[in-house]
Scaffold this motif. Sequence first.
Motif, PDB file in Angstrom:
ATOM      1  N   TRP A  85       0.850  -1.143   0.040  1.00  0.00           N
ATOM      2  CA  TRP A  85      -0.139   0.070   0.053  1.00  0.00           C
ATOM      3  C   TRP A  85       0.851   1.368   0.040  1.00  0.00           C
ATOM      4  N   THR A  86       2.168   1.163   0.234  1.00  0.00           N
ATOM      5  CA  THR A  86       2.943   2.185  -0.116  1.00  0.00           C
ATOM      6  C   THR A  86       3.458   2.730  -1.612  1.00  0.00           C
ATOM      7  N   ILE A  87       2.887   2.165  -2.462  1.00  0.00           N
ATOM      8  CA  ILE A  87       3.239   2.529  -3.676  1.00  0.00           C
ATOM      9  C   ILE A  87       2.187   3.122  -4.362  1.00  0.00           C
ATOM     10  N   ASN A  88       1.086   3.699  -3.869  1.00  0.00           N
ATOM     11  CA  ASN A  88      -0.039   4.180  -4.273  1.00  0.00           C
ATOM     12  C   ASN A  88       0.114   5.723  -4.991  1.00  0.00           C
ATOM     13  N   SER A  89       1.234   6.112  -4.527  1.00  0.00           N
ATOM     14  CA  SER A  89       1.824   7.630  -4.974  1.00  0.00           C
ATOM     15  C   SER A  89       3.156   7.787  -4.641  1.00  0.00           C
ATOM     16  N   ILE A  90       3.777   8.604  -5.341  1.00  0.00           N
ATOM     17  CA  ILE A  90       5.290   8.881  -5.156  1.00  0.00           C
ATOM     18  C   ILE A  90       5.381   9.603  -3.701  1.00  0.00           C
ATOM     19  N   LYS A  91       4.423  10.768  -3.596  1.00  0.00           N
ATOM     20  CA  LYS A  91       4.497  11.539  -2.460  1.00  0.00           C
ATOM     21  C   LYS A  91       4.009  10.657  -1.175  1.00  0.00           C
ATOM     22  N   PHE A  92       3.261   9.880  -1.321  1.00  0.00           N
ATOM     23  CA  PHE A  92       3.186   9.091  -0.003  1.00  0.00           C
ATOM     24  C   PHE A  92       4.221   8.164   0.261  1.00  0.00           C
ATOM     25  N   CYS A  93       5.195   7.557  -0.894  1.00  0.00           N
ATOM     26  CA  CYS A  93       6.169   6.623  -0.732  1.00  0.00           C
ATOM     27  C   CYS A  93       7.343   7.609   0.130  1.00  0.00           C
ATOM     28  N   LYS A  94       7.434   8.865  -0.442  1.00  0.00           N
ATOM     29  CA  LYS A  94       8.563   9.592   0.107  1.00  0.00           C
ATOM     30  C   LYS A  94       8.174  10.010   1.580  1.00  0.00           C
ATOM     31  N   ILE A  95       6.906  10.401   1.859  1.00  0.00           N
ATOM     32  CA  ILE A  95       6.627  10.782   3.302  1.00  0.00           C
ATOM     33  C   ILE A  95       6.731   9.521   4.364  1.00  0.00           C
ATOM     34  N   LYS A  96       6.441   8.418   3.699  1.00  0.00           N
ATOM     35  CA  LYS A  96       6.309   7.186   4.622  1.00  0.00           C
ATOM     36  C   LYS A  96       7.881   6.946   4.931  1.00  0.00           C
ATOM     37  N   SER A  97       8.502   6.829   3.873  1.00  0.00           N
ATOM     38  CA  SER A  97      10.116   6.440   4.088  1.00  0.00           C
ATOM     39  C   SER A  97      10.595   7.521   5.143  1.00  0.00           C
ATOM     40  N   TYR A  98      10.472   8.836   4.750  1.00  0.00           N
ATOM     41  CA  TYR A  98      10.852   9.805   5.979  1.00  0.00           C
ATOM     42  C   TYR A  98      10.589   9.557   7.141  1.00  0.00           C
ATOM     43  N   PHE A  99       9.393   9.446   7.582  1.00  0.00           N
ATOM     44  CA  PHE A  99       8.969   9.205   8.755  1.00  0.00           C
ATOM     45  C   PHE A  99       9.256   7.687   9.471  1.00  0.00           C
ATOM     46  N   VAL A 100       9.286   7.011   8.709  1.00  0.00           N
ATOM     47  CA  VAL A 100      10.004   5.494   9.194  1.00  0.00           C
ATOM     48  C   VAL A 100      11.408   5.855   9.818  1.00  0.00           C
ATOM     49  N   PHE A 101      11.966   6.427   8.894  1.00  0.00           N
ATOM     50  CA  PHE A 101      13.429   6.654   9.263  1.00  0.00           C
ATOM     51  C   PHE A 101      13.612   7.532  10.538  1.00  0.00           C
ATOM     52  N   VAL A 102      13.049   8.717  10.606  1.00  0.00           N
ATOM     53  CA  VAL A 102      12.921   9.665  11.601  1.00  0.00           C
ATOM     54  C   VAL A 102      12.466   8.995  12.990  1.00  0.00           C
ATOM     55  N   ILE A 103      11.363   8.260  12.957  1.00  0.00           N
ATOM     56  CA  ILE A 103      10.918   7.758  14.066  1.00  0.00           C
ATOM     57  C   ILE A 103      11.844   6.493  14.855  1.00  0.00           C
ATOM     58  N   THR A 104      12.338   5.945  13.722  1.00  0.00           N
ATOM     59  CA  THR A 104      13.295   4.966  14.100  1.00  0.00           C
ATOM     60  C   THR A 104      14.728   5.476  14.496  1.00  0.00           C
ATOM     61  N   ALA A 105      15.143   6.602  14.013  1.00  0.00           N
ATOM     62  CA  ALA A 105      16.273   7.014  14.653  1.00  0.00           C
ATOM     63  C   ALA A 105      16.063   7.794  15.918  1.00  0.00           C
ATOM     64  N   ILE A 106      14.956   8.338  16.128  1.00  0.00           N
ATOM     65  CA  ILE A 106      14.896   9.099  17.417  1.00  0.00           C
ATOM     66  C   ILE A 106      14.681   8.087  18.338  1.00  0.00           C
ATOM     67  N   SER A 107      14.024   6.820  18.371  1.00  0.00           N
ATOM     68  CA  SER A 107      13.840   6.058  19.220  1.00  0.00           C
ATOM     69  C   SER A 107      15.222   5.324  19.800  1.00  0.00           C
ATOM     70  N   ALA A 108      15.991   4.961  18.573  1.00  0.00           N
ATOM     71  CA  ALA A 108      17.521   4.566  19.022  1.00  0.00           C
ATOM     72  C   ALA A 108      18.360   5.485  19.677  1.00  0.00           C
ATOM     73  N   THR A 109      18.200   6.836  19.204  1.00  0.00           N
ATOM     74  CA  THR A 109      19.005   7.826  20.032  1.00  0.00           C
ATOM     75  C   THR A 109      18.547   8.281  21.408  1.00  0.00           C
ATOM     76  N   LEU A 110      17.218   7.947  21.574  1.00  0.00           N
ATOM     77  CA  LEU A 110      16.726   8.149  22.893  1.00  0.00           C
ATOM     78  C   LEU A 110      17.113   7.177  23.798  1.00  0.00           C
ATOM     79  N   THR A 111      17.099   5.671  23.325  1.00  0.00           N
ATOM     80  CA  THR A 111      17.588   4.578  24.234  1.00  0.00           C
ATOM     81  C   THR A 111      18.991   4.625  24.418  1.00  0.00           C
TER      82      THR A 111
END
Length: 345
Positions: A85-111
């Motif tokens: 479902w992440t390939i419905n649009s290019i914009k959605f793909c970019k936003i999803k990839s951006y937020f997945v990395f940001v959230i993962t990096a924030i969690s790892a940094t805080l830990t």
Amino acid sequence: MTNETEYIIFEKYKTFTQQFTKYAGIPLYIGCFYGTVMNMIIFGQRTYRHRSGSLYLLIASLCDFIYLNIGPISNILQYGFQHNWTINSIKFCKIKSYFVFVITAISATLTTLANINQYLLSSKENKRWKYTSYIITIRCTCFTIICWFIISIPIIFCYTRYYHSSENEELLCSNPLHGLFCFWIQILYTCLFNGFLHPFLMLFFGICTYKNIHNIQERSILKSNRIRQVNYQMALMLVLQSIKSSVASIPYAIFNTYMLITINRNKTLLHQAKENIFSQIVYFLFWSNYTSFFVYMYSSTIFKDQWKKLMKKIFCCLYGKRQRQLHYRTQLKQMTVVQSMVKPN
């Protein structure tokens, strides 16, 4: 080996990957989801609420909760049910990839910051203790969140939809590595920032904390026994968490590095299928970063007691509500019977 035979074997490997994703990914996701919710609730309890290390872990658990509902869900749907479902649009793909990395990096940094916080608390030097105050923790948390949202902007320009040969020409949402800029973005962000960096830092400070862990009890002579136990067990929780994080993240980083090194090699369908299976295995291993709840349960009796109290409250709330409904229905039935027995004058 003929092309037809190779293609048949490729389809068998693909089917195995699909079944593995279904029957291993879904239970793992449920365990991660349950543990993350429990972490958020327990670290918000009075026992942990006003401790600087707990605040890091509380916000990290919140980030884990958001990530679990974006990244793993899309992976299970794509590789387990052939629905991306992440390939419905290019914009959605970019936003999803951006937020997945940001959230993962924030969690790892805080830990990681929680590990550093416990290392400072276990230090003999009094000057270091001031850096573990609650105010500094709040500032570091806000600074971390803002920094990762800014630093991760280049991901938006590199991630897009494209057809990948190793996925049998299926449309994917990823980094196609078009150009030197996106190649280095993949190295820095996937292999380093979201790969080797945080596990090594957590392991380093975990070892240092383990060496200083006896200082917590020596320094807490004037404190209550409860505070001494919480400090000691919090340090032990994070030491074990640092070991688990290293085991979970380093194979994932190594595999991503290997994929970058071999990106321009001509690979057979059979080789691609084996890489896909191994990719899912190391990705699921990376998911074990989000099973910290079970590490905390194993290493801390205080954390376990808080979980037991929480489950009792939930059980009593659900069971009590059901009992009240049954009691109300019984009384209503009795009143109906009594009214039916009373004859009108």
